[in-house]
Enzyme design. Structure first.
Site, mmCIF file in Angstrom:
data_model
loop_
_atom_site.group_PDB
_atom_site.id
_atom_site.type_symbol
_atom_site.label_atom_id
_atom_site.label_comp_id
_atom_site.label_asym_id
_atom_site.label_seq_id
_atom_site.Cartn_x
_atom_site.Cartn_y
_atom_site.Cartn_z
ATOM 1 N N GLY A 74 -5.772 -1.664 3.213
ATOM 2 C CA GLY A 74 -6.547 -0.745 4.201
ATOM 3 C C GLY A 74 -6.774 0.540 3.364
ATOM 4 O O GLY A 74 -8.050 1.339 3.687
ATOM 5 N N THR A 75 -6.328 1.146 2.275
ATOM 6 C CA THR A 75 -6.629 2.215 1.675
ATOM 7 C C THR A 75 -7.944 2.032 1.052
ATOM 8 O O THR A 75 -8.853 2.737 0.941
ATOM 9 C CB THR A 75 -5.775 2.534 0.665
ATOM 10 O OG1 THR A 75 -4.504 2.786 1.365
ATOM 11 C CG2 THR A 75 -5.928 3.738 -0.321
ATOM 12 N N GLN A 182 -3.958 0.438 12.161
ATOM 13 C CA GLN A 182 -2.591 0.245 13.103
ATOM 14 C C GLN A 182 -2.857 -0.429 14.488
ATOM 15 O O GLN A 182 -1.800 -0.937 15.147
ATOM 16 C CB GLN A 182 -2.169 1.674 13.400
ATOM 17 C CG GLN A 182 -1.444 2.439 12.368
ATOM 18 C CD GLN A 182 -0.397 1.885 11.816
ATOM 19 O OE1 GLN A 182 0.281 1.059 12.673
ATOM 20 N NE2 GLN A 182 -0.027 1.964 10.671
ATOM 21 N N SER A 202 -5.744 -3.999 7.468
ATOM 22 C CA SER A 202 -4.661 -4.262 6.379
ATOM 23 C C SER A 202 -3.636 -5.404 6.848
ATOM 24 O O SER A 202 -3.091 -5.116 7.869
ATOM 25 C CB SER A 202 -3.925 -2.855 6.127
ATOM 26 O OG SER A 202 -2.585 -3.095 5.388
ATOM 27 N N GLY A 203 -3.724 -6.419 5.812
ATOM 28 C CA GLY A 203 -2.874 -7.321 6.106
ATOM 29 C C GLY A 203 -1.200 -7.132 6.463
ATOM 30 O O GLY A 203 -0.681 -7.667 7.567
ATOM 31 N N HIS A 204 -0.641 -6.276 5.920
ATOM 32 C CA HIS A 204 0.978 -5.871 6.027
ATOM 33 C C HIS A 204 1.241 -5.425 7.167
ATOM 34 O O HIS A 204 2.563 -5.415 7.457
ATOM 35 C CB HIS A 204 1.504 -5.258 4.449
ATOM 36 C CG HIS A 204 1.089 -3.987 4.675
ATOM 37 N ND1 HIS A 204 2.028 -2.941 4.748
ATOM 38 C CD2 HIS A 204 -0.006 -3.057 3.820
ATOM 39 C CE1 HIS A 204 1.516 -1.628 4.634
ATOM 40 N NE2 HIS A 204 0.317 -1.986 4.148
ATOM 41 N N THR A 240 -11.996 -11.099 -9.120
ATOM 42 C CA THR A 240 -11.501 -12.238 -8.825
ATOM 43 C C THR A 240 -10.536 -12.112 -7.450
ATOM 44 O O THR A 240 -9.764 -11.252 -7.376
ATOM 45 C CB THR A 240 -10.622 -13.016 -9.711
ATOM 46 O OG1 THR A 240 -11.481 -13.125 -11.000
ATOM 47 C CG2 THR A 240 -10.061 -14.425 -9.425
ATOM 48 N N CYS A 327 3.899 7.536 3.572
ATOM 49 C CA CYS A 327 3.411 7.781 2.571
ATOM 50 C C CYS A 327 3.696 9.369 2.417
ATOM 51 O O CYS A 327 3.869 10.015 1.289
ATOM 52 C CB CYS A 327 1.916 7.820 2.501
ATOM 53 S SG CYS A 327 1.275 6.469 3.264
HETATM 54 N N1 PLP Z 1 -4.785 3.572 7.479
HETATM 55 C C1 PLP Z 1 -3.833 3.683 8.429
HETATM 56 C C2 PLP Z 1 -4.053 4.120 9.794
HETATM 57 C C3 PLP Z 1 -2.581 3.161 7.979
HETATM 58 O O1 PLP Z 1 -1.561 3.174 8.770
HETATM 59 C C4 PLP Z 1 -2.235 2.837 6.603
HETATM 60 C C5 PLP Z 1 -0.917 2.314 5.962
HETATM 61 O O2 PLP Z 1 0.033 2.967 6.325
HETATM 62 C C6 PLP Z 1 -3.686 2.620 5.939
HETATM 63 C C7 PLP Z 1 -4.702 3.169 6.335
HETATM 64 C C8 PLP Z 1 -3.251 2.151 4.352
HETATM 65 O O3 PLP Z 1 -3.434 0.797 4.337
HETATM 66 P P1 PLP Z 1 -2.641 0.023 3.212
HETATM 67 O O4 PLP Z 1 -1.215 0.179 3.069
HETATM 68 O O5 PLP Z 1 -3.077 -1.368 3.378
HETATM 69 O O6 PLP Z 1 -3.483 0.614 2.059
#
Ligand code: PLP
Length: 393
Positions: A74-75, A182, A202-204, A240, A327
């Site tokens: 996601g980041t 989310q 984001s996969g996790h 890769t 975070c």
């Molecule tokens: N955006 C939102 C709304 C999130 O909740 C998160 C993760 O907490 C992210 C972005 C970042 O995703 P990733 O952990 O895959 O980098």
């Protein structure tokens, strides 16, 4: 020794990778280890697996496979959307609109862009954490190149009027990005219906692996790469490919969409039981929107409580929760999201976020509803700030 019980209620932070997802990934570490860019037969299994996953991600959000690009999560997707558009459109304009309650992957990227000469408007939200579409429209200027508003907030679970904001962006010919990290697997998402040009995944967050995600880029959208190097991902994202991760993402999103209707219904009920029970605690209130919220999110403030201490006591009872986003939970600053909702500094410290997942049971919620009031009372009894009427001793 008896194993310590774990009640995991922090699914907005991350989820357990589902065993089916792990099984789907494993052969791509060992048997099918070829580099997808190579020409021999071994590599074609990796290539096929990536394209298969791309189809699954596209189907999950109503896109076509050519519009899905794999990233490290996601980041990166958020960084790419902002920086890629800023770079491609920098000559046309340097104004970006976002909201005050975005994830730091958006906010800190915006701050970095400001240092590089871009201008950013941070839209306020109402007490429920809602962005007003009218405020988005009012903020648009001739030099606006991008609007980025999240689909659902990671702390308070508020779901934004994305379709409306997207319609406004389109009518002004401004690109629109949404951070849907989310939302995927929690609520139905269709990129066409939502009028979005870019969407982060984001996969996790939906029982997939960590460190893999995707960016939906609507066909025809101009965007520069964030990561330069080889010709992977149609020369738009070098490096890769994380083949096992991408396979896991594909399997996880397919699963998440298949189980979503039943899961959302079940979790909404459990969430409401949890919220109703926790609001029986005196001097407590719900953060976020009462109805326009993610099915798995409960976020409550308890006055005269300090978020970190409640987390430690809950941990001692085997409950894994959060006071804000993962975070920032290591920092002592109150959440920027709660402050933006108008919650006073000293009160914002006492927030508890409980986020449910597919493994959450009614029995676990009952246990939490037994433990939390006792923990809150214990902390209130210990604090010199607690008024007399809230003390038991
Ligand atoms: N955006 C939102 C709304 C999130 O909740 C998160 C993760 O907490 C992210 C972005 C970042 O995703 P990733 O952990 O895959 O980098």
């Amino acid at each position: 020794m008896e194993e310590k019980r774990l009640i995991y209620l922090d699914h907005a932070a991350t989820t357990r990778t589902h065993p089916d997802v792990v099984s789907a990934m494993l052969p791509y570490f060992t048997e099918h280890f070829g580099n997808p860019s190579s020409l021999y037969d071994l590599a074609s299994a990796s290539r096929t697996a990536i394209e298969d996953a791309r189809k699954k991600v596209a189907t999950a959000v109503g896109a076509v496979p050519e519009e899905i690009f794999f990233t490290s999560g996601g980041t990166e997707s958020d960084n790419w959307a902002l920086r890629g558009v800023a770079s491609a459109y920098g000559k046309k304009g340097r104004h970006i609109i976002t909201s005050a309650i975005e994830h730091h992957a958006i906010l800190h990227t915006c701050e970095a862009l400001e240092r590089e000469g871009y201008e950013v408007t941070y839209l306020p939200v109402d007490e429920y954490g809602m962005v007003q579409p009218g405020a988005v429209e009012a903020a648009i200027r001739p030099d606006t190149i991008l609007i980025s508003v999240m689909l659902a907030n990671n702390e308070i679970g508020t779901i934004q009027p994305i379709k409306e904001i997207g319609g406004i962006a389109r009518s002004h010919k401004v690109l629109f990005h949404t951070d849907a990290v989310q939302g995927v697997g929690q609520i139905p998402i269709d990129v066409r219906e939502l009028n979005v040009d870019l969407l982060s995944i984001s996969g996790h967050k939906f029982s997939g692996p960590k460190g893999v995600g995707a960016l939906y880029i609507r066909r025809g959208t101009r965007i520069h790469p964030l990561i330069h190097g080889g010709a992977q991902e149609k020369k738009r994202r070098a490096g890769t490919e994380n083949v096992p991760g991408i396979v896991g993402l594909g399997r996880a999103i397919e699963r998440a969409i298949a189980i979503m209707p039943e899961k959302s219904e079940r979790l909404t009920k459990l969430r409401d039981t949890l919220i109703t029970g926790l609001l029986r605690i005196p001097k407590s209130r719900l953060n976020g929107h009462p109805t326009e919220r993610l099915p798995n999110n409960a976020n409550i403030i308890f006055e005269y409580i300090e978020g970190e201490s409640i987390l430690l006591l809950l941990n001692a009872h085997g409950i894994a929760a959060s006071s804000g986003s993962a975070c920032t939970s290591a920092s002592l600053d109150p959440s920027h999201v709660l402050l933006a909702c108008g919650i006073p500094h000293e009160v914002a410290h006492g927030s508890l976020r409980l986020t449910l997942g597919e493994e959450t049971t009614a029995e676990e919620i009952a246990y939490v509803l037994d433990v939390v009031p006792k923990v809150v009372q214990r902390l209130r009894d210990m604090s010199p700030l607690t008024p007399k009427e809230l003390r038991t001793r």
